[in-house]
Design a protein around this motif. Structure first.
Motif, PDB file in Angstrom:
ATOM      1  N   GLY A  84       0.892  -1.247   0.079  1.00 40.91           N
ATOM      2  CA  GLY A  84       0.158   0.016  -0.034  1.00 40.91           C
ATOM      3  C   GLY A  84       0.912   1.169  -0.148  1.00 40.91           C
ATOM      4  O   GLY A  84       1.882   1.270   0.764  1.00 40.91           O
ATOM      5  N   SER A  94      -2.679   0.389  -4.032  1.00 42.02           N
ATOM      6  CA  SER A  94      -2.429  -1.075  -3.163  1.00 42.02           C
ATOM      7  C   SER A  94      -2.572  -1.867  -4.187  1.00 42.02           C
ATOM      8  O   SER A  94      -3.046  -2.181  -5.128  1.00 42.02           O
ATOM      9  CB  SER A  94      -3.861  -1.084  -2.470  1.00 42.02           C
ATOM     10  N   THR A 108      -8.795   1.465  -1.405  1.00 40.82           N
ATOM     11  CA  THR A 108      -8.069   2.572  -1.603  1.00 40.82           C
ATOM     12  C   THR A 108      -9.200   3.603  -1.521  1.00 40.82           C
ATOM     13  O   THR A 108     -10.232   3.577  -2.200  1.00 40.82           O
ATOM     14  CB  THR A 108      -7.219   2.674  -2.588  1.00 40.82           C
ATOM     15  N   GLN A 115      -4.893  -2.542   3.412  1.00 40.40           N
ATOM     16  CA  GLN A 115      -4.664  -3.878   2.916  1.00 40.40           C
ATOM     17  C   GLN A 115      -4.286  -4.972   3.876  1.00 40.40           C
ATOM     18  O   GLN A 115      -4.014  -4.574   4.677  1.00 40.40           O
ATOM     19  CB  GLN A 115      -3.339  -3.958   1.834  1.00 40.40           C
TER      20      GLN A 115
END
Length: 271
Positions: A84, A94, A108, A115
């Motif tokens: 990320g 990500s 995101t 993540q």
């Protein structure tokens, strides 16, 4: 084996990462950030070289998505990686490799990348995103990051259990004495409840290492100074300045000892 959030503060002045995992010392491997540049989390079968490489790409002007693309193009193990990134402007990206173990994925948005892998399910990252978006944008970034991390843990977190957690936040001139940009760098390397322990450490960090607001300053007159000196002597110190130095409360009293933080005064009067 890990869930994380990478983010920029709403005012555009801070960047940071919060992460938790069933892994020893996750803070040593996953997070990296540079003030005025951006932040990254590298996890799953982490390629720790990503940290320096990504920040270098960002420093050269790459966006988060371009920096991520460059990382993956240069790495034959990309299918095993999870990353990320948030850039200087709050752009985010990500990646979850196809070989990451279930459940694995991310979300995101403007100013954040969330993540995780080997999680109990997608509800972990969804809970983290909801907590991030619901948090007060005026709160310190480290508090917002930990709120998201706590929400992910409550939703199930790492399917293997808990072991470590960390938070890293950078902001220009925010380091100890103003000599670097590291506002917060706290790690819990091996603990049954790492996120609550990390929150406890953040409370201590704020007590010892952040400046007192004007409205929390209590003026020290002659009578109060005598009270403070007497307390210090009862604790085996020569006087109040000596006690302050021994207890690391320098950020909570005036340089000339003409004021004291209300919290420190409460500690003194509690005996």
């Amino acid at each position: 084996m890990t869930f994380s959030i990478v983010a920029r503060s709403a005012d555009g002045e801070s960047w940071g990462v919060a992460v938790a995992s069933k892994f020893l010392g996750v803070g040593s491997a996953v997070p990296a950030a540079v003030a005025g540049v951006g932040a990254i989390a590298t996890q799953a079968l982490a390629n720790v070289a990503y940290k320096g490489l990504a920040l270098s790409h960002l420093d050269e002007g790459a966006t988060a998505s371009v920096a991520l693309q460059r990382l993956l193009e240069e790495d034959e193990g990309r299918d095993h990686r999870q990353v990320g990134i948030v850039d200087v402007d709050g752009g985010s990206a990500s990646h979850t490799g196809t070989a990451c173990l279930d459940w694995a994925g991310g979300l995101t948005g403007e100013g954040y990348a969330i993540q995780g892998n080997i999680l109990t399910g997608s509800d972990v990252v969804e809970a983290m995103e909801a907590a991030w978006l619901a948090s007060d944008a005026d709160e310190p970034l480290e508090r917002r990051l930990l709120a998201a991390l706590r929400a992910g843990d409550a939703a199930g977190g790492d399917s293997r259990g808990r072991q470590s957690a960390a938070v890293l936040v950078v902001r220009e001139g925010a380091g100890y004495g103003g000599f670097d940009d590291v506002a917060v760098d706290l790690r819990v390397d091996d603990h049954a409840e790492p996120i609550p322990e990390l929150e406890r450490l953040l409370d201590l960090h704020e007590l010892y290492l952040t400046a007192t607001d004007e409205d929390a300053r209590v003026p020290v007159d002659d009578a109060l100074r005598a009270e403070l000196d007497a307390y210090a002597v009862s604790q085996g110190r020569a006087d109040f300045p000596a006690w302050v130095g021994a207890e690391n409360y320098e950020m909570r009293v005036g340089d000339d000892f003409t004021w004291i933080d209300q919290r420190i005064l409460d500690i003194v009067r509690a005996g």
